[in-house]
Each structure stands twice: as structure tokens, then as C-alpha cells.
Write an enzyme that holds these catalytic residues in place. Structure first.
Site, PDB file in Angstrom:
ATOM      1  N   HIS A  13       0.255   4.613   7.444  1.00 56.94           N
ATOM      2  CA  HIS A  13       0.884   5.357   6.362  1.00 56.94           C
ATOM      3  C   HIS A  13       1.165   6.813   6.784  1.00 56.94           C
ATOM      4  CE1 HIS A  13      -1.932   2.315   4.686  1.00 56.94           C
ATOM      5  NE2 HIS A  13      -0.863   1.979   3.999  1.00 56.94           N
ATOM      6  N   ASP A  15      -2.659   7.833   8.437  1.00 51.23           N
ATOM      7  CA  ASP A  15      -3.570   6.921   9.129  1.00 51.23           C
ATOM      8  C   ASP A  15      -2.746   5.959   9.987  1.00 51.23           C
ATOM      9  OD1 ASP A  15      -2.565   4.979   7.411  1.00 51.23           O
ATOM     10  OD2 ASP A  15      -4.349   4.856   6.172  1.00 51.23           O
ATOM     11  N   SER A  70       0.802  -1.228   0.000  1.00 51.60           N
ATOM     12  CA  SER A  70       0.000   0.000   0.000  1.00 51.60           C
ATOM     13  C   SER A  70       0.834   1.277   0.000  1.00 51.60           C
ATOM     14  CB  SER A  70      -0.940   0.015   1.209  1.00 51.60           C
ATOM     15  OG  SER A  70      -0.203  -0.037   2.420  1.00 51.60           O
TER      16      SER A  70
END
Length: 372
Positions: free
Chosen positions: A340, A337, A47
């Protein structure tokens, strides 16, 4: 305003970086003017570098909704950040467009001539990592997807041209994070922590990683930038698990990551020795992120312990919920978040990957790799 005394605690490299970042426009011009011809960028990972592949998969690991992309010109695209991904910045610094996601049906023809992004959120080096989120491209599947893309290139150029094209391309790999946070550190779902010590698990990951790197090498790629793992024990997700004193990083998790990073750097030496026709470089993400954590003010950052978006302890035990309002001062946060390194921090990481000294990129940085 920071006085002279404050700078005494900041490394020379950090001060130099801050000065350069403050002259962003000038820096961009200088970097691009010195950039060589790069055929393409090929991206593999999770991600941290996914730019939308998971939008097309049946998975809970998606970021195609507000507030993701709140500071990105195209809005929420599947990038797990408030703005750009590392690949967006790296592409800008090198003068190469950020490649499109493999899973997008429109990623065909001339659109893939600048490369393809195969990264998938929740995917890991091990095939089972992140499976509780649903579908994802593990690293082995990403390599197979690259082979499929290679067949498309074979219809667009002859064998000699394709060989040269691949040799002048740069491969960026950012993998291993989910093998910890979505596998080894979830004993209620995965048995790896019962089957392997932390050292054994790190060795296993490096061994499996090497297999996939060599598969890409055998398919024609020759320039590899392999990013290490940042101190995962310092993420809001791990802090919220209560395994360390308040506002302290989980050192046990950070030690696990160091085992992997040490093995990855050693692998770079081994691969470089055994394959003289290729270039392998290790990106020391751990060092860069540690510098940011220890010197946040040097990067105009104020909030170290909590995420800008998310829910739970420290506002960030989980990822952002759809339409959740994020914090008001996003550029001052380290974490977007639960998982990240915000766009402000991503910019620092990306710049140092392209231009950093040997302590950041061993033995050479991405720009030096491109010149060879």
C-alpha cells in the site's frame, strides 16, 4: 528547488496537478462549491479502500494497530495506510462524508444514509482469493452485504425515494489486486497459474467482475467508477521476490495486470453501450501510479524502492508489524508497507479520480459523473 530543465521531463498534466495540490485549501473550496447533490457513496473492494470491515472478521489481514493510522486523526481504524484512505479524500473533494464499514454494528439508521463501505482486505473478485489470511468478504459476499443493507433502506424510505436515492449515489469499486498477489502469484497455495495463462486469467476476472457489477445494477445502482489495478510488479512485495534485477519492477507481473486493465476498460465500453440508463467509468490507476514512479520529485517524493513500514528486503516484503516504528519522513515515501499507492500518494490518486482528464478516467471522472 526544481529548475526549468527538470520540468521539461514532466507532463503538462503533472505540472498542473502539482500546482493544484500546492493550493489544497483553495482546491477543496472550488470542488465543493461546484459539487452536485450526491445521495451516497457505496464502496466495494479490497484493502486499498477498506476502512475497518476486517476489524470485525477472524482474519490476519488487519490494520487496527500502530503504526497504521499514525498520521490519521482517529489513529489506527483499519485503514491500510499511515493516514486517510482514497475514499476519505474522494468524499472530501465531493463534499460527502466517508461512509462507515458495513461490519461495524453501529452502522445503522442515519449513520448509513451517506452510504456504506463494504470493502474487505484480502478479498478479491474470486471467492477463494486471500483465503489463507482467514475470513474476508469476497466481492460476491460484498454484493450480498449490499443487498442486506438495501433491506434496511426499504424501512427508511418508500420505493420511489429509494430508487432516486440509489440512482444519485456513486459506486466505487477497487478490486482485482488480491486475485493476483494473494492467488495467481502464489502457486504454492493456489492452482490458478497452472490452470490459466495470464491472458486467460485476466479474462476470467473481468467476466466474474461483470457479473457482480450487473448484480448491483439490478439492485438499483446506476453510477459506477471502476478502478483498474496499478503496476503490482513495482510494489516492494513483488520486488523482494527476486524476479527482476535490483530496483527494477517485475515486468512479467505488470503485463499480467495490463491484460486485466485492458479487459476492464473494454467492459466499460460494452456496459455503457448496453445500459444507457447507467454510467460506467474506468479509473486508470496504472497510468497515475506510473506517472508517480517516473516523476517522484514532481510530487515531493524521494523514496521509490522501499516501504516506510514493513520487514524484509527493501524494508517492505511484508506488511507492518504491531508497534513497529515506521520511517521518519513518511510524506516522502511512495509505499507505506509492502502493498500500500502512503497518504501522500493516496491524495494524488484520489484527486485524479475525481478531477482527472480522460487519460486518467475514461470516459469521465467522478465529479463529471456526479453532475449527470
Amino acid at each position: 528547488m526544481v529548475g526549468r530543465g527538470r520540468f521539461e521531463y514532466v507532463s503538462t498534466a503533472t505540472m498542473f496537478l502539482v500546482i493544484l495540490l500546492s493550493l489544497d485549501g483553495i482546491l477543496m473550496t472550488q470542488v465543493n462549491s461546484q459539487s452536485p447533490s450526491i445521495s451516497a457513496l457505496f464502496i466495494f473492494g479490497d484493502s486499498l479502500v477498506d476502512v475497518g470491515n476486517n476489524n470485525f472478521l477472524n482474519t490476519m489481514a488487519k490494520a487496527n494497530f500502530f503504526p497504521y493510522g499514525i498520521d490519521f486523526s482517529n489513529g489506527a481504524t483499519g485503514r491500510f495506510s499511515n493516514g486517510k484512505s482514497p475514499i476519505d479524500f474522494i468524499g472530501e473533494f465531493l463534499g460527502v462524508p466517508s461512509p462507515p464499514p458495513f461490519a461495524d454494528p453501529s452502522s445503522v439508521g442515519s449513520r448509513i444514509l451517506n452510504g456504506v463501505n463494504f470493502a474487505s482486505a484480502s478479498g478479491g473478485i474470486l471467492d477463494e482469493s486471500g483465503q489463507h489470511y482467514g475470513d474476508r468478504y469476497s466481492l460476491s459476499q460484498q454484493v450480498m452485504n449490499f443487498n442486506n443493507t438495501l433491506n434496511k433502506y426499504k424501512t427508511m424510505m418508500n420505493a420511489t425515494a429509494l430508487s432516486q436515492y440509489l440512482a444519485k449515489s456513486i459506486t466505487i469499486m477497487v478490486s482485482g489486486n488480491n486475485d493476483y498477489i494473494n492467488n495467481y502469484l502464489l502457486p504454492e497455495l493456489y492452482r490458478t497459474s497452472s490452470n490459466y495463462t495470464a491472458q486467460e486469467f485476466g479474462n476470467l476476472l473481468v467476466s466474474k467482475y461483470k457479473q457482480q457489477i450487473m448484480a448491483l445494477y439490478n439492485l438499483g445502482l446506476r453510477k459506477f467508477f471502476l478502478a483498474g489495478i496499478a503496476p503490482l510488479g513495482c510494489t516492494p512485495n513483488q520486488k523482494a521476490r527476486g524476479l527482476a534485477p535490483p530496483r527494477r519492477c517485475v515486468e512479467l507481473v505488470n503485463q499480467m495486470v495490463r491484460f486485466f486493465n485492458e479487459g476492464l476498460r473494454s467492459m466499460v465500453d460494452q456496459l455503457s453501450k448496453n445500459h444507457a440508463d447507467a454510467i460506467f467509468s474506468y479509473g486508470n490507476s496504472y497510468r497515475v501510479f506510473e506517472d508517480i514512479l517516473n516523476n517522484p520529485a514532481a510530487y515531493s517524493l524521494s523514496f521509490v524502492d522501499r516501504a516506510c513500514c514493513g520487514v524484509g528486503i527493501y524494508r517492505g516484503q511484508l506488511s507492518c508489524l504491531p508497534y513497529q516504528l515506521p520511517c521518519a519522513f513518511r510524506s516522502q515515501y511512495i509505499f507505506w508497507d509492502a502493498f500500500h499507492p502512503t497518504q501522500s500518494v493516496i491524495n494524488v490518486f484520489s484527486w485524479r479520480a475525481v478531477n482527472g482528464p480522460p487519460d486518467d478516467c475514461y470516459p469521465i471522472n467522478i465529479k463529471q459523473m456526479a453532475l449527470r
